[in-house]
Design an enzyme around this catalytic site. Sequence first.
Site, short mmCIF file in Angstrom:
data_model
loop_
_atom_site.label_atom_id
_atom_site.label_comp_id
_atom_site.label_asym_id
_atom_site.label_seq_id
_atom_site.Cartn_x
_atom_site.Cartn_y
_atom_site.Cartn_z
N ARG A 192 3.03 -6.13 -0.93
CA ARG A 192 2.94 -6.61 0.45
C ARG A 192 4.27 -7.20 0.92
O ARG A 192 4.54 -7.18 2.13
CB ARG A 192 1.81 -7.63 0.54
N SER A 252 -13.63 -4.95 -2.53
CA SER A 252 -12.36 -4.27 -2.74
C SER A 252 -11.30 -4.82 -1.81
O SER A 252 -11.37 -4.64 -0.58
CB SER A 252 -12.50 -2.76 -2.51
N GLN A 261 -8.35 -3.73 -1.65
CA GLN A 261 -7.57 -2.61 -1.11
C GLN A 261 -8.22 -2.04 0.14
O GLN A 261 -7.53 -1.73 1.12
CB GLN A 261 -7.39 -1.53 -2.18
N ARG A 314 -2.91 -0.85 -18.11
CA ARG A 314 -3.68 -1.99 -18.64
C ARG A 314 -4.42 -1.61 -19.93
O ARG A 314 -4.64 -2.48 -20.78
CB ARG A 314 -4.64 -2.52 -17.57
N ARG A 336 -8.10 10.01 -8.68
CA ARG A 336 -8.82 8.84 -8.19
C ARG A 336 -9.30 9.03 -6.76
O ARG A 336 -8.58 9.56 -5.91
CB ARG A 336 -7.92 7.60 -8.29
N ASP A 350 -9.04 -6.66 -12.66
CA ASP A 350 -7.99 -5.98 -13.43
C ASP A 350 -7.83 -6.52 -14.84
O ASP A 350 -7.16 -5.91 -15.67
CB ASP A 350 -6.65 -6.07 -12.70
N LYS A 405 2.19 -8.28 -8.76
CA LYS A 405 2.27 -6.91 -8.24
C LYS A 405 1.66 -6.80 -6.85
O LYS A 405 2.22 -6.16 -5.97
CB LYS A 405 1.59 -5.94 -9.21
N GLY A 437 -2.15 3.21 -7.04
CA GLY A 437 -3.26 3.25 -6.10
C GLY A 437 -3.08 2.24 -4.98
O GLY A 437 -3.49 2.50 -3.85
#
Length: 441
Positions: A27, A168, A170, A395, A123, A320, A22, A95
């Site tokens: 990307r 992180s 992200q 999840r 979030r 995750d 994912k 997210g």
Amino acid sequence: MPKLLTSPFTAFEGQISVPGDKSISHRSIMLPALAVGESRIVGLLEGEDVLATADAMRAMGARVEKQADGSWSVWGVGVGGLTSPDKVLDFGNSGTSTRLLMGLIASHDITVMMTGDASLRSRPMSRVMNPLMSVGAQFVASEGGRLPVTEIGAKMPLPLDYTTPMASAQVKSAVLLAGLNTPGTTIVREAVSTRDHTERMLKAMGADITVEENGQGRTITLVGQPELQPISIIVPGDISSAAFILVAASIIPGADVMISHVGMNPLRTGIIAALQAMGADIDILNAKTVGGEEVADLHVRGAALKGISSLPVDPSTMIDEFPVLFCAAAVAEGESVFTGLEEMRVKESDRIAVMAAGLAANGVQVEELEDGLKVTGCGGKVPGGAEVATHLDHRIAMSFAVLGQMAVKPITIDDASPIQTSFPTFVSLMSDLGAGLSLQA
């Protein structure tokens, strides 16, 4: 809102592949959209999250199409070429789409309104918005830095020298993506190395990007305004999706499963090391590098797992995968303690609290910690019998579907629909291997 009901497994064996990674899939759409020319992607994850990214890039001017042979093509607009969309961008539950695209938009002189589903709107986005405001972007956000958000990109973006306050990928990637259309050099420093798919893909596309490892972590340096080259990408199987199969095959007696062509990026494979530390029987076969990413086949057999008091890897390498690892700990013999997991509280749900509640409801002794969970394993089957609230978290849904294979009484997952965001074939694949799962209206 279909429910998912578990029942006793009949077997758990076979050879499978899991959907494309994912993180890489996101990307694979975003970055080629800033190249000039056609990029081709094979093995793209066609879950709802990645399709939301594709829709967003189309709305900002790129051409993104699925071909008759199942591959995807992206015709980019060049760095600096994004245009303001004529609609609100709805990212659903994603997210990753939201935070990374905030980075891309930050250094483009465009205005974008974005929203998502109830889970995504709850979030926090401030961790990404704060550094991007230093680039020059402006945000009009809902209370608490949440969606819906309107982002106004900088007319004259400024390069950053930024140290990430938490581990992180992200946040790191958002700052790097902002640096693409920023004159000068953008630097990101991280004390703990996080997944590096953005850096790898940018380098493969011709960006001037360097990564320096030192005793204090990693320093990533990106020279802005590159001319990105089109790329051909083969997306490996997602280790985060494979994790559910790895745990299921580890806890089910007599299981024997081969998972083909799984991404083995060393910053993503903590789940394998953690399971092996618990006694899992996992062999890594046919390791090779494809398109700059390590891949391998994973052969896993049922084993008697033991609890662990400390992880053999940094939690960031498997953040995750902790929900399903908690389920492995519930079946294992002895106590497991998992700490350093603050990041789990700001995922699709507060995964520490939600997993603690679901495990306790199904007869597992748990203690919720501020930064993790203590699980006392049942040494075999768990009692089960309860309905689990997923809080729109894919999840959570899949983790309890796995745990239900080792439950005395069926476990009910209140909503199976979030699984579509990352692993659309999860139920059918598990069932084909011999798991007991059934969807109910």
